[in-house]
Enzyme design. Structure first.
Site, mmCIF file in Angstrom:
data_model
loop_
_atom_site.group_PDB
_atom_site.id
_atom_site.type_symbol
_atom_site.label_atom_id
_atom_site.label_comp_id
_atom_site.label_asym_id
_atom_site.label_seq_id
_atom_site.Cartn_x
_atom_site.Cartn_y
_atom_site.Cartn_z
ATOM 1 N N PRO A 284 26.660 17.465 53.938
ATOM 2 C CA PRO A 284 27.824 16.910 53.241
ATOM 3 C C PRO A 284 27.542 15.527 52.670
ATOM 4 C CG PRO A 284 28.163 16.897 55.631
ATOM 5 C CD PRO A 284 26.796 17.434 55.397
ATOM 6 N N GLY A 285 27.997 15.300 51.467
ATOM 7 C CA GLY A 285 27.884 13.972 50.861
ATOM 8 C C GLY A 285 29.279 13.450 50.580
ATOM 9 N N ARG A 322 31.015 8.357 36.710
ATOM 10 C CA ARG A 322 31.604 9.694 36.812
ATOM 11 C C ARG A 322 32.600 10.042 35.689
ATOM 12 N NH1 ARG A 322 34.268 11.650 40.499
ATOM 13 N NH2 ARG A 322 33.115 13.585 40.645
ATOM 14 N N CYS A 354 29.247 -0.905 25.360
ATOM 15 C CA CYS A 354 29.382 -0.542 23.948
ATOM 16 C C CYS A 354 29.230 0.952 23.715
ATOM 17 C CB CYS A 354 28.360 -1.322 23.135
ATOM 18 S SG CYS A 354 28.574 -3.069 23.413
ATOM 19 N N TYR A 384 28.813 8.878 44.923
ATOM 20 C CA TYR A 384 28.316 8.955 43.547
ATOM 21 C C TYR A 384 28.911 7.852 42.672
ATOM 22 C CZ TYR A 384 27.121 13.467 45.538
ATOM 23 O OH TYR A 384 26.642 14.444 46.378
#
Ligand code: LLP
Length: 431
Positions: A284-285, A322, A354, A384
């Protein structure tokens, strides 16, 4: 499963991590700043450990989700193993005090030197993803007189029903070995004298919101294990079922830890047809880290436009990739509760980078009162977030804070400009 506000919330009008005010942290350490709650990492770990009951298991945290050394040290201390995908992550895990006997090495493109390094560290297992990798591993192990324990990563061809970028268990994905390759390896095991094939591993994707893809994959894996054992002529000792369980970012209803553990128990526990025959590894993360962190940022400017304002903040897509990469949702709250009161209007919350993809939220209702200088928190950014941060636009990556009840510690300072350019030269030897 964890939700964004399990360990974060308003305390005396200010958004806080456990008991620590985020506005105090912003004053002291500047923004953008990742802030993690220590308890938020332990809770799902402890819950899952308990819920798995008599299933012999090892929980290997997916280091790619959050690889801060203090976070890893905390998880190692409470008993977690580590799942890693590079020599950099191996060094981090070892530096953080992880036992090598609890480390598994996943990844579709391991290099010779990474394999050698992991062999030298005597890790628990290599999750092998191709026949060519298996040959290389066998050769490297023979060269140093070792036998490498291996789990063959099986691609079960299951649709995880998640974002295509984080779906890994379909046959069109680059990951794992298919049934025919696994059977071929089983019948030709003499070709790989440096390895001991002891398990199968799977990982079908990430942010998975229903148990049915897991169940499909478990059933296929059980079948695959039985077939492989026949070819090998000896039993396997463990199955690594990967990670992938989703969390709540917005209104998603992912499976609970109890339900996930129940499914594992049903298929692999003492009352299952397998009668706890295999030790079960999990990777699991997001489940451990996703709702354990927030990204703190300050509003730089508010630019009024017809129909919607642009709220320009000091965090960019380089700090939190993300939304730009997957269009993913993160809750955004004003740190001072009072700034969230009153009329709300549609805004785009954007960063300073940008690119037009440097946008965290499109046409989301935001308080009119929120102005330059105010602080906001991006929720559910413990997984993440920092690990995918870059120095794009020559912006140093955020600093990181770990909070434990009323205490906090800077667990990574922001790099300086000099550190960012340290490895560069203006003129090399080439003309
Ligand atoms: N094991 C393996 C072999 C993996 O590839 C992954 C994640 C995990 C375990 C952990 O999966 P989790 O439990 O965290 O779902 N950057 C994307 C997620 C990429 C996941 C890659 N593999 C995101 O921000 O959503």
């Amino acid at each position: 499963m964890s939700t964004p506000l399990d360990h974060f919330g308003y305390r005396r009008g200010t958004f806080s991590a456990e008991k620590v005010s985020l506005s105090k942290l912003a004053e002291e350490f500047g923004t953008p700043l990742y802030v993690y709650s220590k308890a938020a990492f332990s809770e799902p770990f402890n819950q899952l450990t308990q819920a798995l009951g008599d299933v012999p298991h090892l929980l290997c945290f997916a280091v790619k989700a959050n690889s801060n050394l203090s976070v890893l040290a905390h998880l190692a201390k409470i008993g977690a193993g580590m799942d890693l995908v590079s020599s950099g992550e191996l060094k981090r895990a070892l530096r953080a005090g992880s036992a090598s006997s609890k480390i598994v090495f996943s990844g579709v493109g391991k290099t010779r030197s990474e394999i050698e390094e992991a062999l030298a560290a005597s890790i628990f297992s290599f999750n092998v993803e191709s026949i060519s990798e298996l040959s290389l591993l066998s050769e490297c192990a023979m060269a140093v007189g070792k036998t490498a324990r291996v789990a063959l990563r099986f691609n079960p061809d299951v649709d995880a029903q998640t974002h295509p970028y984080i779906s890994t268990g379909l046959k069109e994905n680059k990951f794992g070995l298919d049934r025919s390759e696994i059977l071929k390896i089983g019948s030709q095991k003499a070709k790989y004298p440096g390895v001991e094939i002891s398990g199968l591993s799977i990982h079908i994707g990430s942010q998975i919101l229903s148990l049915s893809p897991f169940e499909d994959a478990f059933i296929k894996t059980k079948r695959m294990a039985a077939e492989l054992e026949k070819k090998l002529g000896h039993p396997l000792s463990f199955l690594d079922l990967g990670g992938g369980v989703g969390i709540t970012y917005d209104r998603e209803k992912p499976p609970t830890i109890a339900a996930y553990a129940k499914l594992i128990t049903k298929h692999f526990g003492s009352k299952s047809d397998l009668k706890s025959r295999y030790r079960i590894l999990l990777e699991p993360g997001r489940m451990f880290a996703g709702n354990a962190g927030v990204l703190l940022s300050r509003v730089l400017h508010r630019k009024p436009r017809k129909g919607k304002d642009f709220v320009i903040v000091d965090a960019g897509m380089n700090d939190l990739a993300r939304p730009a990469l997957y269009g993913s949702y993160h809750g955004i709250l004003p740190v001072e509760k009072s700034r969230g009161l009153g009329k709300q209007s549609k805004c785009d919350i954007v960063g300073p980078v940008c690119e037009s993809s440097d946008c965290f939220a499109k046409s989301r209702k935001f308080p009119d009162r929120l102005r330059a200088g105010d602080l906001i928190a991006f929720l559910s950014t413990g997984a993440y977030g920092m690990t995918m941060a870059s120095e794009y636009n020559t912006r140093s990556r955020p600093a990181e804070i770990l909070v434990d009840q009323g205490h906090y510690e800077l667990v990574r300072r922001r790099e300086t400009f000099e550190e960012m350019i340290d490895a560069e030269v203006i003129r090399g030897k080439l003309k």
